[in-house]
Enzyme design. Structure first.
Site, PDB file in Angstrom:
ATOM      1  N   LYS A 145       4.064 -16.820  24.746  1.00 35.30           N
ATOM      2  CA  LYS A 145       4.883 -15.759  25.242  1.00 35.30           C
ATOM      3  C   LYS A 145       5.560 -15.938  26.557  1.00 35.30           C
ATOM      4  CE  LYS A 145       4.927 -10.613  24.918  1.00 35.30           C
ATOM      5  NZ  LYS A 145       4.102  -9.362  24.488  1.00 35.30           N
ATOM      6  N   SER A 167       6.080  -6.564  21.246  1.00 36.70           N
ATOM      7  CA  SER A 167       7.021  -7.234  22.100  1.00 36.70           C
ATOM      8  C   SER A 167       6.744  -8.872  21.795  1.00 36.70           C
ATOM      9  CB  SER A 167       6.776  -6.958  23.288  1.00 36.70           C
ATOM     10  OG  SER A 167       5.374  -7.344  23.902  1.00 36.70           O
ATOM     11  N   SER A 180       1.645  -4.939  20.284  1.00 33.05           N
ATOM     12  CA  SER A 180       2.633  -5.985  20.437  1.00 33.05           C
ATOM     13  C   SER A 180       2.092  -7.154  19.983  1.00 33.05           C
ATOM     14  CB  SER A 180       3.073  -6.253  21.996  1.00 33.05           C
ATOM     15  OG  SER A 180       3.755  -5.120  22.452  1.00 33.05           O
TER      16      SER A 180
END
Lengths: 470, 65
Positions: free
Chosen positions: A85, A160, A184
């Site tokens: 990420k 996210s 997330s």
């Protein structure tokens, strides 16, 4: 040893790939090239990557292959293509947090999680799409567009860790790093039909990862299966003096208990969370009901559990999150507010309405809620509820103020810091995945993974990949 | 139902937070006041002593000796 779960798409699980690599029946170079080919074929539609590190990946894969041929794999991750990420710092590689503010940010040091995955021998394919600074929701006013769901590209991935969810579901990587402040990791796992584990707070170092809310932030593995998450967690877990929250305690063998069945395991169902507090879609409800039957068939006992209303957990976590996030980004909020996306600007604005007293009251409530869950789980091994309310919504239907639209099923376990995994529990009428969440006691990841792995292997959902990945 | 937030109060709160918002953002912010107040009401309840904020020292056995 589990049954191989390779799908008709030819995409192996991490565990299968590791076994084949160890037996010298799968070349890390060929595996990496196959993943890169999928990125080139699919990512124009999925937007899962913000940075592709193709040359580096092929070089790492060749190096891994040579070492494995000489002396065998270092770990099950040796030669495995992964993604990070893009809030995870990577030495010499741009780390943007998907924000205009950090478009030229090139860290000089790896985050601890990135360094540990590299030391395990993994192959970095690239940096993955996130909501800006792991916050806010899908935004079209950022340097890169939001990720799209491989099961239907009109639909949301959740976030996210949106790129990680999309990339794994589409087979562009075999596993990746997600972060989870209110869901997330588990949200994208739920909507993309993969497995995502939020470990116990402090088990995986946050050092070198941009914060969202200090006391709610967790770093964890995302992969196709719970077994894959276990293998990845093995490389990630452990004390790190660079993280003040890091727990200093022994790391067990997470894969050791997999496959030992569920006879005698005690499962609690937080039924009111998903049946009355926030009623889930019929397909999600069926997934949970079927899971209860599966657990019983496997020898577990199942009882109901009652906790405070879901909205209490959500309010507590949200007030802490709003305040801690505003503190983390205070300087840029004051000086560069317009450089954030509209969604993050809205989140930062909220902090003007939350006083110091409000924050302290939320933290006091948190202590009660932690004690409440611990007491409820005293005679249980895990509790379950939904991973998400239903199938993924369309991207344009994600609310502007999602924090107020409805409570979610994931925030309670950020509040308590306890381990929780989201796994696929079926498919809804639109053909998109639905999800089950399995929650354990602090540092009992091995139990959570054991239950999730048994569930996955007793059901057929891991043989289904998005048609786009075929 | 609490009264709608006045402009002066909102400006004060935003100045405290160091945020400069557009008029449109200020108007939008007013619309979520009730939802945020509802959240606050859920945590503003009497609490027992175990809910106090506190340091928790847990020395290792060799450190406690």
């Amino acid at each position: 040893m589990s049954t191989p779960t390779s799908t008709p798409t030819g995409i192996p699980t991490l565990a299968d790939a590791a076994r084949l690599i160890a037996a010298r029946q799968l070349s890390p170079v060929e595996l990496t090239q196959a993943c890169l080919d999928r990125v080139h074929r699919l990512d124009e539609r999925l937007n899962a990557f913000v940075l592709l590190t193709e040359e580096r990946a092929l070089a790492e894969a060749k190096e891994a292959e040579a070492e494995i041929m000489r002396s065998g794999p270092r770990t099950p991750l040796h030669g495995i293509p992964i993604g990070l990420k893009d809030i995870v710092e990577t030495a010499g590689l741009r780390t943007t947090c998907q924000s205009a503010i950090l478009q030229d940010h090139v860290p000089s040091e790896d985050a601890t999680c990135a360094a540990r995955l590299a030391a395990a021998g993994s192959v970095l394919i690239g940096k993955l799409t996130t909501h800006e600074f792991a916050d806010g929701g899908p935004s079209f006013d950022l340097p890169q567009p939001p990720a799209r769901n491989p099961w239907n590209t009109d639909h949301f991935t959740a976030g996210s860790s949106s790129g990680t969810g999309a990339a794994i579901a589409a087979g562009m990587i075999l596993c990746g790093i997600g972060t989870d402040t209110g869901g997330s990791i588990r949200g994208p796992a739920a909507l993309c039909g993969i497995a995502g584990l939020k470990p116990t707070y402090g088990l995986v170092s946050r050092a070198g990862v941009f914060p969202a809310a200090f006391s709610l932030d967790h770093i964890g593995p995302m992969a196709w299966t719970a077994e894959d998450c276990a293998l990845m967690l093995q490389a990630l877990a452990g004390h790190d003096k660079r993280d003040p929250a890091s727990a200093d305690q022994p790391v067990p063998d997470y894969a050791a208990a997999l496959g030992s069945g569920l006879k005698g395991i005690r499962v609690g169902v937080i039924r009111h969370f998903h049946e009355t507090d926030l009623k889930v879609a019929p397909a999600t409800q069926k997934g949970i009901d079927d899971a209860v039957m599966t657990f019983r068939d496997l020898g577990a006992t199942v009882t109901d559990v009652t906790l405070s209303p879901l909205a209490d957990w959500h309010a507590c976590g949200s007030l802490i999150s709003i305040t801690e996030r505003a503190a983390a980004y205070e300087e840029w909020g004051r000086t560069r507010l317009r450089d954030f996306s509209e969604r993050v600007q809205r989140r930062l604005m909220l902090a003007a309405f939350v006083s110091g007293v409000d924050y302290v009251q939320a933290v006091r409530r948190r202590r009660e809620l932690c004690a409440e869950l611990a007491a409820a789980m005293a005679g249980l091994d895990v509790v379950i509820t939904a991973g998400a309310p239903g199938e993924a919504p369309k991207l344009e239907d994600v609310p502007r103020w999602d924090v107020f639209a409805a409570p979610n099923f994931t925030m309670p376990f950020n509040v308590t810091g306890t381990p929780a995994i989201a796994v696929c529990s079926g498919f809804g009428p639109a053909g998109l995945p639905v999800s089950l969440q399995i929650v354990g006691k602090p540092f009992q990841e091995a139990m959570v993974l054991r239950v999730a792995d048994a569930f996955e292997k007793a059901t057929g959902f891991r043989t289904m990949r998005p048609p786009l990945a075929a | 139902m609490p009264p709608m937030l006045g402009d002066a109060t909102l400006d004060y709160l935003l100045a405290q937070a160091g945020l400069e918002l557009t008029d449109a953002q200020k108007q939008e912010l007013k619309t979520i006041q009730d939802a945020l107040d509802a959240m606050k009401a859920r945590v503003r309840q009497p609490r027992g002593p175990l809910a106090e904020l506190a340091h928790g020292f847990a020395p290792k056995p060799e450190e406690a000796a």
